[in-house]
Design an enzyme around this catalytic site. Structure first.
Site, PDB file in Angstrom:
ATOM      1  N   MET A 110      61.862  54.168  54.787  1.00 48.91           N
ATOM      2  CA  MET A 110      61.860  52.710  54.626  1.00 48.91           C
ATOM      3  C   MET A 110      62.573  52.020  55.781  1.00 48.91           C
ATOM      4  O   MET A 110      63.439  52.599  56.411  1.00 48.91           O
ATOM      5  CB  MET A 110      62.612  52.321  53.350  1.00 48.91           C
ATOM      6  CG  MET A 110      61.812  52.488  52.098  1.00 48.91           C
ATOM      7  SD  MET A 110      62.933  52.300  50.721  1.00 48.91           S
ATOM      8  CE  MET A 110      62.907  50.540  50.517  1.00 48.91           C
ATOM      9  N   GLY A 111      62.262  50.767  55.970  1.00 45.98           N
ATOM     10  CA  GLY A 111      62.942  49.987  57.008  1.00 45.98           C
ATOM     11  C   GLY A 111      62.039  48.893  57.525  1.00 45.98           C
ATOM     12  O   GLY A 111      61.001  49.158  58.119  1.00 45.98           O
ATOM     13  N   ILE A 130      70.536  48.728  54.255  1.00 45.67           N
ATOM     14  CA  ILE A 130      70.324  50.067  54.795  1.00 45.67           C
ATOM     15  C   ILE A 130      69.803  49.989  56.227  1.00 45.67           C
ATOM     16  O   ILE A 130      69.960  50.924  56.987  1.00 45.67           O
ATOM     17  CB  ILE A 130      69.357  50.912  53.933  1.00 45.67           C
ATOM     18  CG1 ILE A 130      67.959  50.297  53.877  1.00 45.67           C
ATOM     19  CG2 ILE A 130      69.928  51.132  52.549  1.00 45.67           C
ATOM     20  CD1 ILE A 130      66.912  51.260  53.332  1.00 45.67           C
ATOM     21  N   ASP A 131      69.188  48.861  56.593  1.00 44.32           N
ATOM     22  CA  ASP A 131      68.606  48.749  57.933  1.00 44.32           C
ATOM     23  C   ASP A 131      69.668  48.590  59.026  1.00 44.32           C
ATOM     24  O   ASP A 131      69.389  48.801  60.198  1.00 44.32           O
ATOM     25  CB  ASP A 131      67.636  47.566  57.997  1.00 44.32           C
ATOM     26  CG  ASP A 131      66.394  47.798  57.139  1.00 44.32           C
ATOM     27  OD1 ASP A 131      66.150  48.955  56.764  1.00 44.32           O
ATOM     28  OD2 ASP A 131      65.684  46.823  56.845  1.00 44.32           O
ATOM     29  N   GLN A 186      66.363  56.212  49.320  1.00 46.96           N
ATOM     30  CA  GLN A 186      67.305  55.904  50.401  1.00 46.96           C
ATOM     31  C   GLN A 186      68.354  54.887  49.988  1.00 46.96           C
ATOM     32  O   GLN A 186      69.413  54.787  50.573  1.00 46.96           O
ATOM     33  CB  GLN A 186      66.549  55.290  51.588  1.00 46.96           C
ATOM     34  CG  GLN A 186      65.837  56.268  52.449  1.00 46.96           C
ATOM     35  CD  GLN A 186      64.931  55.518  53.392  1.00 46.96           C
ATOM     36  OE1 GLN A 186      63.725  55.570  53.249  1.00 46.96           O
ATOM     37  NE2 GLN A 186      65.499  54.809  54.341  1.00 46.96           N
ATOM     38  N   ARG A 187      68.006  54.077  49.009  1.00 44.61           N
ATOM     39  CA  ARG A 187      68.954  53.034  48.593  1.00 44.61           C
ATOM     40  C   ARG A 187      69.812  53.492  47.422  1.00 44.61           C
ATOM     41  O   ARG A 187      70.693  52.758  46.979  1.00 44.61           O
ATOM     42  CB  ARG A 187      68.189  51.756  48.216  1.00 44.61           C
ATOM     43  CG  ARG A 187      67.393  51.204  49.386  1.00 44.61           C
ATOM     44  CD  ARG A 187      67.209  49.718  49.354  1.00 44.61           C
ATOM     45  NE  ARG A 187      66.626  49.184  48.160  1.00 44.61           N
ATOM     46  CZ  ARG A 187      65.638  48.282  48.144  1.00 44.61           C
ATOM     47  NH1 ARG A 187      65.118  47.865  49.289  1.00 44.61           N
ATOM     48  NH2 ARG A 187      65.191  47.808  47.017  1.00 44.61           N
ATOM     49  N   GLY A 189      61.157  35.614  46.794  1.00 49.63           N
ATOM     50  CA  GLY A 189      61.315  34.192  46.487  1.00 49.63           C
ATOM     51  C   GLY A 189      62.293  33.541  47.448  1.00 49.63           C
ATOM     52  O   GLY A 189      63.336  34.092  47.759  1.00 49.63           O
TER      53      GLY A 189
HETATM   54  O1  F6P Z   1      65.562  45.285  54.189  1.00 49.52           O
HETATM   55  C1  F6P Z   1      66.061  46.285  53.377  1.00 49.52           C
HETATM   56  C2  F6P Z   1      64.964  47.121  52.813  1.00 49.52           C
HETATM   57  O2  F6P Z   1      65.612  48.104  52.067  1.00 49.52           O
HETATM   58  C3  F6P Z   1      64.038  47.709  53.848  1.00 49.52           C
HETATM   59  O3  F6P Z   1      64.510  48.789  54.540  1.00 49.52           O
HETATM   60  C4  F6P Z   1      62.893  48.063  52.998  1.00 49.52           C
HETATM   61  O4  F6P Z   1      61.781  48.419  53.662  1.00 49.52           O
HETATM   62  C5  F6P Z   1      62.786  46.856  52.154  1.00 49.52           C
HETATM   63  O5  F6P Z   1      64.107  46.418  51.930  1.00 49.52           O
HETATM   64  C6  F6P Z   1      61.949  47.100  50.930  1.00 49.52           C
HETATM   65  O6  F6P Z   1      62.377  46.486  49.791  1.00 49.52           O
HETATM   66  P1  F6P Z   1      61.595  46.477  48.395  1.00 49.52           P
HETATM   67  O7  F6P Z   1      60.563  47.558  48.426  1.00 49.52           O
HETATM   68  O8  F6P Z   1      62.644  46.737  47.375  1.00 49.52           O
HETATM   69  O9  F6P Z   1      61.009  45.115  48.284  1.00 49.52           O
END
Ligand code: F6P
Length: 331
Positions: A154-155, A111-112, A256-257, A78
């Site tokens: 992820m990233g 995390i990025d 990872q988070r 959003g």
């Molecule tokens: O930008 C931060 C981040 O953690 C990315 O590394 C990741 O791919 C993305 O957010 C995904 O977020 P979500 O799946 O929680 O929407």
């Protein structure tokens, strides 16, 4: 008593409760402010009645400081300024702050690790740690079976995590979004390594990677939201046809988070939290606490947004990986 609002916004990561625990006592005991926690990030901020809860230093006298997630909740979906194209929660908050005249002070977190000016953002070190452990755990099974194992990480915005743990654990191939890959080059690298006696291979790939011939792999969810995803399966299918059918895929995902904040994350976050509280007391506006040269500093938020920090594909860390024989699948 003056009041300040405190919120966590964007994708959560390890260290957010640590940051709250640093800001709240500094603001309350250090400067005599009442602290209001704004819940569920920008979503809470834009409710008619802002979703909130009072925060006091006593809320943080248990083990919360070491817990991942955020007690305030967050959102990364959003955009209340939908007509304007904005990347990331920092840019969004800066724009909002400008519009309504809020004194915005922030702490970088992702995390990025793509926030400019600061050397490191809250949550990055912990995410690297989790990914390092995951590849450590994959290595023995790959070696035992003589297989190719792929780990998808992820990233969205930068490949720092992969570069870091790929070198540390000894990946054969690192595919990051800053260096588009050529599948034939990846296959050739694996074959050459095999000819030289390497019995197994570890490939790590970030979800946002692009191949030379196409864009990133996207999927979606039931709400219709476009999501990055599927690169692990795509890569497995493509390499199965040209290298070996015996490939296994592991998708690391949101763990990872969720790691316990590393000591490095905990220290840097605490220092930035205290600095953020002091910046408000000094009457600063639109500044970000940041970490540079082993110390906490503060910089304009605008600089952090404009100096976007991606992996330098000509930099010394990428060169180190290449010199160690790691392939980026680049032509
Ligand atoms: O930008 C931060 C981040 O953690 C990315 O590394 C990741 O791919 C993305 O957010 C995904 O977020 P979500 O799946 O929680 O929407």
């Amino acid at each position: 008593m003056p009041r300040i609002g405190l919120m966590t916004s964007g994708g959560e990561c390890a260290g957010l409760n640590t940051a709250l625990r640093a800001v709240v006592p500094r603001a309350d005991l250090g400067h005599g402010w009442k602290v209001i926690g704004i819940e569920i990030g920008t979503l809470g901020l834009f409710q008619k009645l802002v979703e909130n809860r009072p925060l006091s230093p006593n809320d943080f006298d248990g083990t919360l400081i070491r817990q991942s997630g955020t007690i305030l909740g967050s959102t990364n979906t959003g955009n209340p300024l939908a007509s304007e194209s904005l990347d990331g929660s920092l840019a969004l908050l800066k724009k909002l702050g400008d519009k309504v005249g809020i004194s915005l002070i922030c702490i970088p977190k992702t995390i990025d690790n793509d926030v400019g000016v600061t050397e490191v953002a809250v949550g990055y070190d912990t995410a690297v740690h989790v990914a390092t452990e995951a590849l450590d755990l994959l290595q023995p099974t790959a070696a035992s079976h003589g297989r190719v194992n792929i780990l998808k990480v992820m990233g969205w915005d930068a490949g720092h995590i992969l570069l870091f743990f790929g070198i540390v654990v000894g990946a054969d191939v690192i595919l990051i979004l800053e260096i588009p890959y050529d599948i034939a080059r990846v296959a050739r690298h694996l074959e050459t390594a095999k000819e030289r006696g390497r019995r197994f291979a570890l490939i790590i790939v970030v979800e946002a990677v692009k191949s030379l011939e196409g864009g990133e792999v996207t999927g979606g969810n039931a709400t219709g939201t476009k999501l990055l995803g599927g690169i692990g399966h795509t890569l497995t299918a493509r390499l199965s046809k040209i290298v070996t059918p015996d490939i296994r895929l592991t998708v690391l995902g949101h763990v990872q988070r969720g790691g316990i904040p590393t000591a490095r994350d905990g220290l840097m976050t605490s220092a930035c939290g205290v600095r953020a509280g002091d910046l408000l007391a000094e009457g600063a506006r639109n500044r970000m606490a940041a970490w540079r040269s082993r110390a906490v500093i503060d910089v304009p938020i605008a600089d952090a947004i404009s100096a976007y920090h991606s992996v330098d594909s000509d930099g010394s860390v990428v060169a180190t990986a290449r010199d160690l024989g790691i392939s980026f699948g680049y032509r």
